[in-house]
Design an enzyme around this catalytic site. Structure first.
Site, short mmCIF file in Angstrom:
data_model
loop_
_atom_site.label_atom_id
_atom_site.label_comp_id
_atom_site.label_asym_id
_atom_site.label_seq_id
_atom_site.Cartn_x
_atom_site.Cartn_y
_atom_site.Cartn_z
NE ARG A 251 -6.03 -127.06 -107.37
CZ ARG A 251 -5.15 -127.92 -107.87
NH1 ARG A 251 -4.58 -127.67 -109.02
NH2 ARG A 251 -4.85 -129.03 -107.23
CE LYS B 151 -0.06 -135.43 -110.89
NZ LYS B 151 -0.51 -134.31 -110.06
CG ASN B 152 -2.25 -136.49 -107.52
OD1 ASN B 152 -1.25 -135.82 -107.81
ND2 ASN B 152 -3.43 -136.29 -108.09
N1 EPU Z 1 -10.63 -126.14 -101.45
C1 EPU Z 1 -10.95 -125.05 -100.68
N2 EPU Z 1 -10.17 -124.78 -99.60
C2 EPU Z 1 -9.10 -125.54 -99.24
C3 EPU Z 1 -8.78 -126.66 -100.05
C4 EPU Z 1 -9.57 -126.94 -101.15
O1 EPU Z 1 -11.91 -124.32 -100.96
O2 EPU Z 1 -8.43 -125.23 -98.24
C5 EPU Z 1 -11.46 -126.47 -102.64
C6 EPU Z 1 -10.69 -126.39 -103.95
O3 EPU Z 1 -10.61 -125.08 -104.44
C7 EPU Z 1 -11.49 -127.33 -104.84
C8 EPU Z 1 -11.98 -128.40 -103.85
O4 EPU Z 1 -11.84 -127.82 -102.55
O5 EPU Z 1 -12.58 -126.65 -105.38
C9 EPU Z 1 -11.22 -129.71 -103.87
O6 EPU Z 1 -9.84 -129.45 -103.86
P1 EPU Z 1 -8.77 -130.38 -103.15
O7 EPU Z 1 -8.12 -129.62 -102.07
O8 EPU Z 1 -9.37 -131.70 -102.82
O9 EPU Z 1 -7.70 -130.57 -104.33
P2 EPU Z 1 -6.14 -130.64 -104.13
O10 EPU Z 1 -5.85 -131.35 -102.88
O11 EPU Z 1 -5.54 -129.30 -104.36
C10 EPU Z 1 -5.80 -132.96 -105.29
C11 EPU Z 1 -5.03 -133.50 -106.46
C12 EPU Z 1 -5.64 -132.97 -107.73
C13 EPU Z 1 -7.09 -133.47 -107.80
C14 EPU Z 1 -7.85 -132.99 -106.55
C15 EPU Z 1 -9.28 -133.50 -106.47
C16 EPU Z 1 -2.81 -133.76 -105.54
C17 EPU Z 1 -1.38 -133.33 -105.51
N3 EPU Z 1 -3.63 -133.07 -106.32
O12 EPU Z 1 -5.72 -131.55 -105.38
O13 EPU Z 1 -4.91 -133.54 -108.80
O14 EPU Z 1 -7.73 -132.96 -108.94
O15 EPU Z 1 -7.15 -133.42 -105.36
O16 EPU Z 1 -9.31 -134.87 -106.50
O17 EPU Z 1 -3.17 -134.75 -104.90
C18 EPU Z 1 -4.10 -133.69 -111.02
O18 EPU Z 1 -3.44 -134.68 -110.67
O19 EPU Z 1 -4.25 -133.36 -112.22
C19 EPU Z 1 -4.74 -132.86 -109.99
C20 EPU Z 1 -5.14 -131.61 -110.21
#
Ligand code: EPU
Length: 417
Positions: free
Chosen positions: A121, A22-23
């Site tokens: 997030r 998915k991701n």
């Molecule tokens: N964060 C910030 N600022 C930003 C971006 C992120 O502070 O601009 C923080 C977030 O709040 C969090 C941390 O950084 O505390 C990591 O977040 P990240 O941005 O890496 O997560 P994401 O990209 O929103 C993806 C996956 C998630 C998975 C996370 C961590 C996708 C579509 N989603 O989310 O998947 O948990 O990386 O590996 O790729 C899931 O599939 O259930 C899911 C939630």
């Protein structure tokens, strides 16, 4: 609304095929915006989130055709650079169209995602990177409005190795003027898979999968045929399901190198994992041992497997300390596991789990995707009947989960609430 009904106690046996990730599929589908024409993406899982991405691309002006395992996206006539609140609020990953839109059209108007069940997030790092590349970023009426005639290459340091942030900025840089260096980039396999897809389009990217990614901007990209990697989190979830039911199952079509940390922790409990032609065999043991774990960015233990592993720890021998370092509110499954008889205490970002001899089935509520997976795993091992309401959470990220588990011998079915 559907609910999942499980009669616990069946040992899983047989084989399960892992679906596409998915991701990885979500950013790759968003990346098709960068290459005018029709791209065909294969091994795409049949999930609600993929349908939401299809709707979003449609809204932007693309023609999207979703068939089993394959998605055609014709982005020739993309003309509306707007991701509306209605779609972003149902799926945060909608924000992945932000940078492709700016790179292709010079502007984007994307609803800001709000907080979600697992944490606040924010997307500040995505926006910081775009500003460094010369874009004008404004927030108005809940939308982020970004404008840039042509983005320019820049050196971008990410305070946190954000996964979708790295993906968004890598996509922006492919069509920028000059070289972009992303430091402290996310190293997740999904980032590497997106880079492979972009390279096939003609992008010049080095270092994806490591923490410094260098992207040399090019003038244009061409559409692709591309097959998405298998879902490492689905593979890990089935491994834990095999382990908790003391079963013996073969996980097929996965890439073991993508979930070394998960396998290391499962093996530490005493559960056997061995390579078998075309897959991995997981053999449960009578009393798995409790292990400690801490979620970390890749190649550390993935936050997306924390809830499932906690389910296994509830019936393990001894005490387990589970620390969540990625999201501030990712223990929503704890209260539900306790209703099944689990012994768990949460202090801040740490859960202390004392293994109990057995869990008992109960009516449960799904709160988010991975919490739902954890509760289904617990239900498989519990004595008696478990019903999990709000099954749509699980359908966002697991393809045909009840069919796959039934084929392994689980007593599980879907009912209308
Ligand atoms: N964060 C910030 N600022 C930003 C971006 C992120 O502070 O601009 C923080 C977030 O709040 C969090 C941390 O950084 O505390 C990591 O977040 P990240 O941005 O890496 O997560 P994401 O990209 O929103 C993806 C996956 C998630 C998975 C996370 C961590 C996708 C579509 N989603 O989310 O998947 O948990 O990386 O590996 O790729 C899931 O599939 O259930 C899911 C939630």
């Amino acid at each position: 609304m559907d609910e999942i009904v499980i009669e616990g106690g069946a040992r899983l046996k047989g084989e399960v095929r892992i679906s596409g990730s998915k991701n990885a599929a979500l950013p790759i589908l968003a990346s098709t915006i960068l290459a005018p024409g029709t791209s065909t993406i294969y091994n795409v899982p049949d999930l609600i989130d993929i349908k939401t991405m299809g709707k979003l691309l449609n809204h932007l002006g693309a023609k999207v055709d979703i068939e089993t395992g394959r998605v055609n996206v014709d982005v020739t006539n993309i003309k509306n650079p707007e991701a509306p609140y209605e779609l972003v609020k149902t799926m945060r990953a909608s924000v992945l169209v932000l940078c492709p839109l700016v790179a292709r059209m010079g502007e984007a108007n994307v609803s800001l995602p709000g907080g979600c069940a697992i944490g606040a997030r924010p997307i500040n790092l995505h926006l910081m990177g775009l500003e460094k590349m010369g874009a004008r970023v404004e927030i108005e009426h809940g939308y982020v409005k970004v404008k840039a005639k042509r983005l320019r290459g820049s050196r971008i340091y990410l305070d946190i190795p954000t996964v979708t942030g790295t993906e968004n900025l890598m996509m922006a840089a492919t069509l920028a003027d000059g070289t972009t260096i992303i430091e402290n980039a996310a190293c997740e396999p999904e980032v590497s898979d997106l880079a492979e897809a972009l390279k096939k389009m003609g992008a010049r990217i080095e270092g994806a999968g490591e923490n410094i990614i260098t992207i040399e901007g090019v003038d244009s990209l061409k559409p692709i045929n591309y097959s998405v990697i298998p879902d490492r989190i689905e593979a890990g979830t089935f491994m834990v399901a095999g382990a908790i039911t003391k079963g013996s199952i073969k996980i097929k079509d996965c890439i073991p190198g993508h979930f070394d940390a998960v396998m290391a922790k499962i093996k530490e409990t005493g559960v056997e994992i061995t390579e078998e032609d075309g897959g991995l065999r997981v053999k449960g043991v009578k009393s798995p041992k409790a292990v400690d774990l801490k979620t970390m960015p890749y190649p550390g233990f993935p936050t997306d497997m924390q809830a499932q592993m906690m389910a296994l720890m509830t019936v393990a021998e001894g005490m387990s300390v589970i620390t969540e370092t990625i999201f501030e509110n990712r223990f929503m499954h704890v209260a539900e596991l306790k209703r099944m008889g689990a012994d768990i205490k949460v202090e801040g970002n740490t859960a202390i789990v004392h293994g109990v001899p057995y869990l008992s089935g109960a009516p449960l509520m799904a709160t988010d995707l991975r919490a739902s997976a954890s509760l289904i795993i617990a239900g498989l091992a519990a004595k008696g009947k478990t019903t999990l309401s709000r099954a749509y959470h699980i359908d966002r990220g697991y393809e045909k989960i009840e069919e796959k588990l039934s084929a392994l011998g689980a007593r599980i079915k879907r009912e209308r609430e």
